[in-house]
Scaffold this active site. Sequence first.
Site: not given
Ligand code: GUN
Length: 300
Positions: A54, A98, A121
Amino acid sequence: MTATRIDGKVFAAQVREQVARHVATLKDQHAITPGLAVVLVGEDPASQVYVRSKGKQTVEVGMKSVEHRLDADTSEAELLALIAHLNADDSIHGILVQLPLPGHLNEDLVINAIDPAKDVDGFHISNVGLLGTGQKSMVPCTPLGCLMLLRDHHGSLSGLSAVVIGRSNIVGKPMAQLLLGDSCTVTIAHSRTRDLRDVVRQADIVVAAVGRAQMVPGDWIKPGASVIDVGINRIEAPEKGAGKTRLVGDCDYDSCAQTAGAITPVPGGVGPMTIACLLANTVTACCRANGLDEPKGLTA
Ligand code: GUN
């Protein structure tokens, strides 16, 4: 019939290019640089890989990337204090914590502490409610990516019958809301659904998001249907050598590709779209925060 292979890698690169163009315009015309903060608590190896990726892609499209890596034993109060700090920081337009969080931290409490306008998100309860009532919101990245692929393939989704397999808050439920928003007739199927094969077989669009390797065989798929495979499962691959593994989706690609009209592969389908949509959401959040026009085609 052999299905069209929907290439998420190519499509995600196009989304990133569009984001990068918009970021350049924001910088040139408004002296604004969109900023994304990613918070990782603990050392889950898969999460570390995602967070690195990311950060790298955020910088590549010209945005500011901030990473906060906290110890696994970070207290809830410390994490909430960091979120409050990021909420108040005008140079940060998107905040992502996350998941999963270590067990002692309350995920709902933490997610709902994020300013909904910075919740890239789309997990904050306000954004969930806005999406559910058809109002402008931040939309979860993976379902948004699936929607973009489907719109690109079909043009209009209006009137199509869609089955979403899986009822998670991250994918299944928001996916169903997005398809409903595009006037599909939507069914959410899950582990307790009776006669799942028959339910899936009447669908023009199948989105599989259950996390069970190759559970959907080709004879469940209506001829010509579009299959969007969200699953990423690692299985043993003795054909590659002793102890080797490979990634597969929730659908059995080879047999589904015989029946479907279009299908996303794993890897290289939905996966690359998730981070591309995170970048898209960050630029959208930045535009909204500054009262500027949002990029077209990057939101639901
Ligand atoms: N963990 C796995 N997929 C995601 C996601 O799309 N967002 C976040 N914040 N954590 C994750």
